[in-house]
Design an enzyme around this catalytic site. Structure first.
Site, mmCIF file in Angstrom:
data_model
loop_
_atom_site.group_PDB
_atom_site.id
_atom_site.type_symbol
_atom_site.label_atom_id
_atom_site.label_comp_id
_atom_site.label_asym_id
_atom_site.label_seq_id
_atom_site.Cartn_x
_atom_site.Cartn_y
_atom_site.Cartn_z
ATOM 1 N N TRP A 60 0.788 -1.155 0.087
ATOM 2 C CA TRP A 60 -0.215 -0.037 0.044
ATOM 3 C C TRP A 60 0.850 1.159 0.059
ATOM 4 O O TRP A 60 0.604 2.285 -0.737
ATOM 5 C CB TRP A 60 -1.072 0.107 1.235
ATOM 6 C CG TRP A 60 -1.928 -1.114 1.111
ATOM 7 C CD1 TRP A 60 -2.194 -2.107 1.848
ATOM 8 C CD2 TRP A 60 -2.925 -1.415 -0.089
ATOM 9 N NE1 TRP A 60 -2.984 -3.071 1.267
ATOM 10 C CE2 TRP A 60 -3.661 -2.428 0.235
ATOM 11 C CE3 TRP A 60 -3.443 -0.583 -1.101
ATOM 12 C CZ2 TRP A 60 -4.742 -2.938 -0.417
ATOM 13 C CZ3 TRP A 60 -4.571 -0.971 -1.641
ATOM 14 C CH2 TRP A 60 -5.188 -1.944 -1.488
ATOM 15 N N ASP B 87 -1.958 7.229 6.144
ATOM 16 C CA ASP B 87 -3.040 6.007 5.677
ATOM 17 C C ASP B 87 -3.212 5.032 6.615
ATOM 18 O O ASP B 87 -2.267 4.274 6.882
ATOM 19 C CB ASP B 87 -2.372 5.483 4.437
ATOM 20 C CG ASP B 87 -3.299 4.378 3.874
ATOM 21 O OD1 ASP B 87 -4.495 4.289 4.495
ATOM 22 O OD2 ASP B 87 -3.172 3.675 2.895
ATOM 23 N N LYS C 146 -12.798 -1.284 6.765
ATOM 24 C CA LYS C 146 -12.243 -2.159 7.612
ATOM 25 C C LYS C 146 -12.587 -2.007 9.176
ATOM 26 O O LYS C 146 -13.359 -2.917 9.757
ATOM 27 C CB LYS C 146 -10.652 -2.001 7.547
ATOM 28 C CG LYS C 146 -10.273 -2.402 6.196
ATOM 29 C CD LYS C 146 -8.687 -2.130 5.905
ATOM 30 C CE LYS C 146 -8.258 -2.261 4.481
ATOM 31 N NZ LYS C 146 -8.600 -3.576 3.911
#
Length: 362
Positions: free
Chosen positions: A103, A173, A197
């Site tokens: 990511w 993030d 999530k």
């Protein structure tokens, strides 16, 4: 209702059963309005009250930090990878990143399309199975910001503390561990997260940032890509993902009911310790993938002695009612994602299954 699955999906992931049941009751008729929240105008007072309440509740859980604003956007963290440098990377500046896995690498790749990107530290030499030492992070003098990924879902590694970046804004993030533990928001210029999530269903992305970082977007980029557009319009410039935001508000209520971030963190630590102990006490039958000091409390990655045994474990777990334990296709192995809404009882059931599988396959 049939028995709930043991849901260890990495995302979209488990939602609190209590939240799903509340939403079910209000799905057709929201608070006596004769229609679903999904059917209402985003310009109407009923929806706008939910919208504003979700913003205020999120800031409250974060300690009501002074000078921060909440934006509700779309496009997931992947869109933020581009919006960040478009909005914050000025002429003569570089965008600085810590490379910790898939990511973070995607965020770096997007920044390189827009301007100069700098890697301040990397754990590639460790196969992205640990977080770089904070003292190894080298931030250029002309850095517009330093970006880190707080939790890498694929490798199963997580920052335990964050670097002190001084006057350089720290951008994080937090898609896979937001609201999983208490935070001192004063250390961050901005945090952002896809909701799917720990916050709610997929479809909405949350940004929490210092107002000055949001207020002066370049006029040279498309209007819809400017943070200032959403700031000026209370995230109502275009039609927001209204049902997803309603669900975020309900999840935030649930977090309050768990004792806030302190209560959620205690439960997450108990869940993670339970599964990591099962791995570490297996006599080597199970092997943790991440370096111990970097282990994530959200995504527990592990392996067995062979790929064939990994596949056998994944297949047997599915037959036993466990969902999502196969590791990411890029690295293989096994992974249990134990976000906020995964019950402790599901983790207990997983540990019992692991012990049973070991007994049958040793």
């Amino acid at each position: 209702m049939t028995k709930r699955a043991y849901n260890f999906n990495a995302g979209p992931a488990a939602l609190p059963l209590e939240v799903l049941e509340r939403a079910q009751k209000e799905f057709v008729d929201y608070q006596g309005n004769g229609m679903s929240i999904m059917e209402m105008s985003h310009r109407g007072a009923v929806y706008e009250a939910v919208h504003n309440e979700a913003q205020q509740r999120l800031l409250s859980l974060l300690g009501n930090p002074e000078g921060y604003k909440v934006l509700f956007l779309q496009g997931g963290a992947s869109t933020q990878f581009a919006m960040l440098p478009l909005n914050l990377l000025g002429e003569g500046q570089v965008a600085s990143y810590v490379a910790t896995g898939s990511w973070a690498d995607k965020a770096i790749s997007e920044a390189k399309l827009i301007g100069e990107a700098h890697v301040a530290a990397s754990s590639e030499a460790q196969d992205f199975m640990q977080i770089p030492a904070l003292e190894d992070i080298q931030i250029p003098d002309n850095a517009a910001y330093l970006h880190v990924t707080s939790n890498e879902t694929i490798g199963g590694i997580q920052y335990k503390e964050f670097p002190d970046t001084g006057n350089v804004p720290l951008i994080v993030d937090m898609s896979s561990d937001i609201l999983s533990r208490p935070l001192d928001m004063s250390q961050f210029g901005m945090i952002y997260a896809g909701a799917q999530k720990n916050l709610g269903p997929s479809g909405v992305t949350v940004v929490v940032a210092r107002e000055e970082l949001l207020a002066n977007s370049p006029k040279s980029i498309p209007t819809i890509m400017r943070y200032s557009t959403y700031l000026k319009n209370n995230s109502l410039y275009n039609t927001p993902p209204s049902f997803a935001i309603y669900m975020v508000n309900e999840v935030l209520k649930w977090i309050e009911e768990q004792g806030g971030l302190e209560g959620v963190a205690r439960n997450n630590e108990r869940k993670a310790a339970l599964i990591y102990d099962a791995i570490d006490q297996s006599g080597g039958f199970y092997k943790g993938a991440a370096e111990v000091s970097s282990r994530s409390n959200m995504n527990i990655t592990f392996r067995l002695s062979s790929e064939e045994l990994d596949k056998a474990f994944a297949k047997a777990s599915e037959q036993a009612g466990f969902v999502g334990l196969k590791g990411h296709r890029s690295v293989g192995g096994l992974r249990a994602s134990i976000y906020n809404a995964v019950p402790y009882e599901s983790c207990e059931a997983l540990v019992e299954f692991m012990k049973d599988f070991q007994a049958k396959n040793s």
